[in-house]
Enzyme design. Sequence first.
Site, PDB file in Angstrom:
ATOM      1  N   ILE A 178      20.329  44.085  80.877  1.00  0.00           N
ATOM      2  CA  ILE A 178      19.846  42.602  80.499  1.00  0.00           C
ATOM      3  C   ILE A 178      20.623  42.860  79.070  1.00  0.00           C
ATOM      4  CG2 ILE A 178      17.349  42.304  81.969  1.00  0.00           C
ATOM      5  CD1 ILE A 178      16.360  42.710  79.078  1.00  0.00           C
ATOM      6  N   ASP A 179      21.298  41.355  78.648  1.00  0.00           N
ATOM      7  CA  ASP A 179      22.057  41.623  77.258  1.00  0.00           C
ATOM      8  C   ASP A 179      21.212  41.925  76.432  1.00  0.00           C
ATOM      9  OD1 ASP A 179      23.953  40.381  79.334  1.00  0.00           O
ATOM     10  OD2 ASP A 179      23.536  38.387  79.425  1.00  0.00           O
ATOM     11  N   LYS A 180      21.904  41.543  75.159  1.00  0.00           N
ATOM     12  CA  LYS A 180      21.523  42.296  73.761  1.00  0.00           C
ATOM     13  C   LYS A 180      20.061  41.656  73.106  1.00  0.00           C
ATOM     14  CE  LYS A 180      22.912  42.667  68.776  1.00  0.00           C
ATOM     15  NZ  LYS A 180      24.033  42.650  67.671  1.00  0.00           N
TER      16      LYS A 180
END
Length: 300
Positions: free
Chosen positions: A136-138
């Site tokens: 999942i994105d930062k």
Amino acid sequence: MTDSYSFTINNETGRIDKFLTEKISNLSRTRVQELIKEKDILVNGKPVKGAYKINQNDEISVTIPPKAPLSLEPENLHLDIIYEDNDVIVVNKPQGMVVHPSAGHPDHTLVNGLLYHTQELAKSPEGFRPGIVHRIDKDTSGLLMVAKNDLARQSLENQLANKTNKREYLAIVHGNFDNLSGVIDAPIGRNPNNRKQMAVNPKGKTARTHFEVLEQFKDYALVKCILETGRTHQIRVHMKYIGHPLAGDPLYGPKKTLKGHGQFLHAATLGFEQPTSHKWLEFSVQVPKIFQEQLEKLRK
């Protein structure tokens, strides 16, 4: 190994970073700017500034030194482990943490924290993603499943490929909805006009997102998104595509948005089959504090 390139400008125009990203595959504009700062890109034998515009007969030389190999160092990052057995770990990743090391994020990643927590992580083909089967994105918070051995990695990857697992997200998005549920079926690929972005692209990979509106506020809505596929930035791209970009999203959202630390997106529920026992496991976690506080403000 050092790579070297040389070009003579004929009729081309525009910025040097755009020109070089078109000429050299796998070279981003960010990387070009880094090379310019390090004086590894010369024009007519001299260094230039990042915004330099090329001229006819310019002689451009590019030297790309090898990047230092990523080192995986264990770090005590006080990970929020939701569940663990002999095969899998379920972790609640905080907003702002990168999942695995990269050139721009060599440490303080989820992988660094996992290596401190346990030495039992499935090997990865790339070497710098032990245990990681999805990301999942930062600036997205929430649940990730991690494989502790090769059997578990294969099982979890197969479940992702066969779409048999469960991944539900909560998002605050811009605007109000007429249709309170639906399916966004639109292929996603690289945005041809912006290398940093993904976009709905006919040449992209199949992508399907189910959405359900949970609450509507003035100018915003709380939405549940269920992933059927897992393309890069899928929810962020799909919600923008239907005219409801995520609040706080610096890459796909409008400038006038809710204040936070990036997009208001949270991986709230994760379900999968345990690789050895084949028992169904399902976990849910609350949204982080900043997300909850923003919801309370919107409700008022």
